[in-house]
Design an enzyme around this catalytic site. Structure first.
Site, short mmCIF file in Angstrom:
data_model
loop_
_atom_site.label_atom_id
_atom_site.label_comp_id
_atom_site.label_asym_id
_atom_site.label_seq_id
_atom_site.Cartn_x
_atom_site.Cartn_y
_atom_site.Cartn_z
N LEU A 110 15.38 -15.95 6.35
CA LEU A 110 16.04 -16.45 5.14
C LEU A 110 17.36 -15.74 4.88
O LEU A 110 18.35 -16.38 4.52
CB LEU A 110 15.12 -16.26 3.93
CG LEU A 110 14.00 -17.29 3.76
CD1 LEU A 110 12.99 -16.78 2.73
CD2 LEU A 110 14.57 -18.64 3.33
N TYR A 166 1.82 -7.27 -1.67
CA TYR A 166 2.96 -8.19 -1.66
C TYR A 166 3.01 -9.02 -2.94
O TYR A 166 4.08 -9.20 -3.54
CB TYR A 166 2.83 -9.09 -0.43
CG TYR A 166 3.90 -10.13 -0.26
CD1 TYR A 166 5.18 -9.79 0.17
CD2 TYR A 166 3.62 -11.48 -0.48
CE1 TYR A 166 6.15 -10.76 0.36
CE2 TYR A 166 4.59 -12.46 -0.29
CZ TYR A 166 5.85 -12.09 0.13
OH TYR A 166 6.82 -13.05 0.31
N LYS A 185 6.07 -9.00 -5.65
CA LYS A 185 6.81 -10.21 -5.94
C LYS A 185 6.68 -10.62 -7.41
O LYS A 185 7.62 -11.19 -7.99
CB LYS A 185 6.35 -11.34 -5.03
CG LYS A 185 6.76 -11.15 -3.56
CD LYS A 185 8.25 -10.99 -3.41
CE LYS A 185 8.70 -11.09 -1.97
NZ LYS A 185 10.18 -10.89 -1.82
#
Length: 302
Positions: free
Chosen positions: A19, A171, A175
């Protein structure tokens, strides 16, 4: 090159692959001068033999754009500070920060080591906070000097941070924290000309190649729905002056779909105007839950 980011200076962290690389190339294609940051590490955060940042910067220059590479660790204050300084030293200004760097150490909670928890929180959450902090300090100084910027920050959350993901407690927590950080930064930095938003992208990268291994383009369409390049147009727009007035928002982006996420809002409520007993509180909670919308399912839950 000219486009909606013509003349802007943009930093993209974790831009050596996936990305981040797609974002860096897309910004350059729209006229931005780009600082390509990548430490060059493996999926688990261990150092790699070389950093891909220089290769992406060279790719931009070969296409006629302007770019420099930065290989520092943005989860350290020194590395984050040097990142902001690189943009200013190379191009004389900073307009947009895209926080993207991250890696995975997936485990079920009972098997998740403290080191794996700390490492993921460090790179994702601290790796967002420190570049944001040093960029914000620069933009605040500019505003106080009478040069109010049209600055933009695009943070990278995840569906795991919005709904949770089995086997990704570290994670998901990181996030989700990025969403909270985004909302606070948007509220605090607006007075200095800074807009802060977040994306929750879904795309095939090194981090997600197993997840998307079976995802294919629709027959005959020629459209790869999980290509990272699909996410970048929204990121570029959010990072441009064209996004004026958009701040404190979270967007999901996947394939050709963009969704504005609406987050936590008050739902059904009851007020006794006095202290509940535990039984009363429980009965009332059940009544409220019966009227409430069901939460999104956690990714990977059966």
């Amino acid at each position: 090159m000219t486009g909606i980011c013509d003349g802007r200076v943009v930093i993209v962290t974790g831009a050596g692959r996936g990305l981040g690389r797609a974002h860096a190339l897309a910004f350059a294609a729209e006229g931005a001068r780009v600082v390509v940051n990548d430490l060059g590490v493996g999926l688990d955060g261990s150092p790699g033999p070389d950093s891909p940042a220089a290769r992406v910067a060279e790719e931009i220059r070969a296409a006629g754009g302007e770019a420099v590479a930065h290989g520092g660790d943005i989860a350290t204050s020194q590395g984050a500070q040097s990142l902001i300084a690189t943009a200013i030293d190379a191009f004389g200004r900073l307009d947009t920060l895209v926080n993207n760097a991250g890696f995975l150490r997936d485990r079920m909670l009972v098997n998740l080591d403290e080191d794996d928890w700390d490492a993921v929180l460090r790179v994702h959450l601290k790796g967002h906070f420190l570049p944001l902090k040093h960029a914000a300090a620069h933009w605040r100084s500019e505003a106080k000097a009478g040069r109010t910027p049209r600055a933009r920050v695009v943070n990278t959350s995840s569906g795991a941070g919005l709904a949770g993901s089995v086997g990704q407690g570290n994670y998901s927590a990181a996030k989700a924290g990025i969403v909270g950080l985004t909302l606070v930064a948007a509220a605090e930095m607006g007075r200095y000309g800074v807009q802060v938003n977040a994306i929750a992208p879904a795309a095939r990268t090194r981090m997600t190649e197993r997840t998307f291994a079976q995802t294919m383009a629709a027959p005959g369409s020629g459209f790869d729905a999980v290509a990272p390049e699909n996410v970048s147009p929204l990121v570029v727009w959010l990072g441009s002056a064209a996004s004026t007035g958009v701040t404190g928002r979270v967007f999901e982006a996947e394939g050709g779909r963009i969704t504005v996420m609406e987050g936590w809002r008050p739902g059904p409520t009851a007020d006794k105007a006095a202290r509940w007993t535990p039984s009363e509180a429980g009965d009332t909670a059940l009544e409220l839950l019966a009227d409430a919308e069901a939460p999104q399912p956690v990714y990977g839950a059966r």
